[in-house]
Design a protein around this motif. Structure first.
Motif, short mmCIF file in Angstrom:
data_model
loop_
_atom_site.label_atom_id
_atom_site.label_comp_id
_atom_site.label_asym_id
_atom_site.label_seq_id
_atom_site.Cartn_x
_atom_site.Cartn_y
_atom_site.Cartn_z
N GLY A 88 0.81 -1.21 0.00
CA GLY A 88 0.00 0.00 0.00
C GLY A 88 0.84 1.26 0.00
N ALA A 89 1.89 1.29 0.82
CA ALA A 89 2.77 2.46 0.87
C ALA A 89 3.50 2.63 -0.45
N GLY A 90 3.97 1.51 -1.03
CA GLY A 90 4.67 1.59 -2.31
C GLY A 90 3.79 2.06 -3.44
N CYS A 91 2.55 1.57 -3.47
CA CYS A 91 1.61 1.99 -4.50
C CYS A 91 1.24 3.46 -4.34
N THR A 92 1.13 3.90 -3.09
CA THR A 92 0.85 5.31 -2.85
C THR A 92 1.99 6.18 -3.36
N TRP A 93 3.22 5.77 -3.06
CA TRP A 93 4.39 6.48 -3.57
C TRP A 93 4.41 6.47 -5.10
N ASN A 94 4.11 5.34 -5.69
CA ASN A 94 4.07 5.23 -7.14
C ASN A 94 3.06 6.20 -7.74
N ASP A 95 1.87 6.29 -7.12
CA ASP A 95 0.83 7.16 -7.65
C ASP A 95 1.15 8.64 -7.43
N ILE A 96 1.89 8.94 -6.36
CA ILE A 96 2.32 10.32 -6.14
C ILE A 96 3.29 10.74 -7.25
#
Length: 319
Positions: free
Chosen positions: A85-93
């Protein structure tokens, strides 16, 4: 309430239909859970399964399961959910400008306006902090490896801007758990863990090349690189190579891990790469770069592919 057959408000284009986020999660939480891909659980599985490979093969190598291994097993599941979840959030940012230009990703929470960038940063930090608390329950070598894993996670979203092989960076990040969890069980690394890690990277190249074929046209328009664009019509040939490398390296990892003389355990554990190979062969036979529905189905089927070695390694523990 939505009308029958109508997609829930804010639903992401490639989310699993009828998923728990869009149906039963509180409305205020849905944009953030979508940002974490909780409505698309396959990524959590793909991050988790190499962790379980590493733990089970380490137990086979060590010849002893401990009560703490139950916590490692469960902690990996919780941590995989949080760090994915944290990685995907970073990816989307980092990809928010690109995502709005791609049909499959334009409905994601940031480009669609469901979540602000500031809100996404806070959400990312919260997930990472809870995951770090879980990491602190492991030994210091595993903790160090966990902290080090943030480097490939941070780099991955930018890889598709400067290399045709961003899937390698994804593989480096997604399979790190094989190293971390082996160390959490044994207290040190072993050549078998490194070889298993490399097998996971080859597996990632296989499944994420299939996944990337969904976006080749949009990626070409906005200048995003991927192995799918690089290989083009030669993708089946490259997928076959990744299949062979993944199965061969996993087989070598098993041979290195199983203590000498444990023939029955060796045969059982080798069933893991054998079963993985058959599943990847099944996927390859059904690969069609022009059929996005099939590409997504094949990509998601890697949950089952990656779970097969878990079953064989678990049985080998008792041999």
């Amino acid at each position: 309430m939505t009308a029958q057959g109508q997609a829930p408000e804010g639903q992401v284009a490639d989310a699993v239909r009828g998923n728990w986020v869009d149906t039963i999660a509180p409305e205020w939480s849905r944009p953030y859970l979508r940002l974490s891909r909780a409505d698309r659980p396959i990524g959590t599985w793909l991050l988790l399964l190499p962790c379980w490979w590493g733990l089970l093969l380490a137990i086979v190598h060590d010849g002893q399961a401990r009560l703490f291994d139950v916590w490692i097993f469960a902690g990996c599941a919780i941590g995989a959910f949080l760090m994915r979840g944290a990685g995907c959030t970073w990816n989307d940012i980092t990809d928010r400008e690109f995502d709005g230009s791609v049909a499959r990703t334009a409905s994601r929470p940031i480009p669609s306006g469901q979540v602000s960038v500031k809100g996404a940063v806070i959400w990312m930090c919260l997930q990472a902090l809870v995951a770090f608390c879980i990491l602190l329950t492991f030994n210091w070598v595993a903790i160090a490896l966990g902290v080090l894993s943030l480097l490939p996670v941070a780099i991955y979203p930018f890889a598709k801007r400067f290399t045709w092989w961003p899937q390698v960076f994804l593989g480096v990040a997604f399979n790190w758990g094989a190293l971390l969890v082996w160390t959490a069980h044994t207290g040190s690394l072993h050549p078998a863990a490194f070889v298993l890690y490399l097998a996971g990277i080859a597996w990632t190249l296989f499944y994420d090349t299939i996944y990337a074929h969904q976006d080749t046209e949009d990626d070409a328009l906005i200048g995003i690189k991927s192995t799918a664009r690089l290989f083009g019509e030669n993708s089946p040939r490259w997928l076959r190579r990744f299949l062979f490398i993944a199965v061969s390296l996993m087989g070598l990892a098993v041979i290195l891990a199983v203590p000498s003389g444990e023939i029955f355990a060796l045969v059982l554990a080798l069933g893991g790469p054998w079963a993985l190979g058959w599943h990847l062969t099944w996927q390859l036979a059904r690969f069609d770069a022009e059929d996005n529905d099939r590409l997504l189905m094949l990509f998601r089927s890697n949950r089952n592919a990656g779970f097969l070695p878990v079953l064989f390694f678990a049985v080998a523990m008792f041999a």
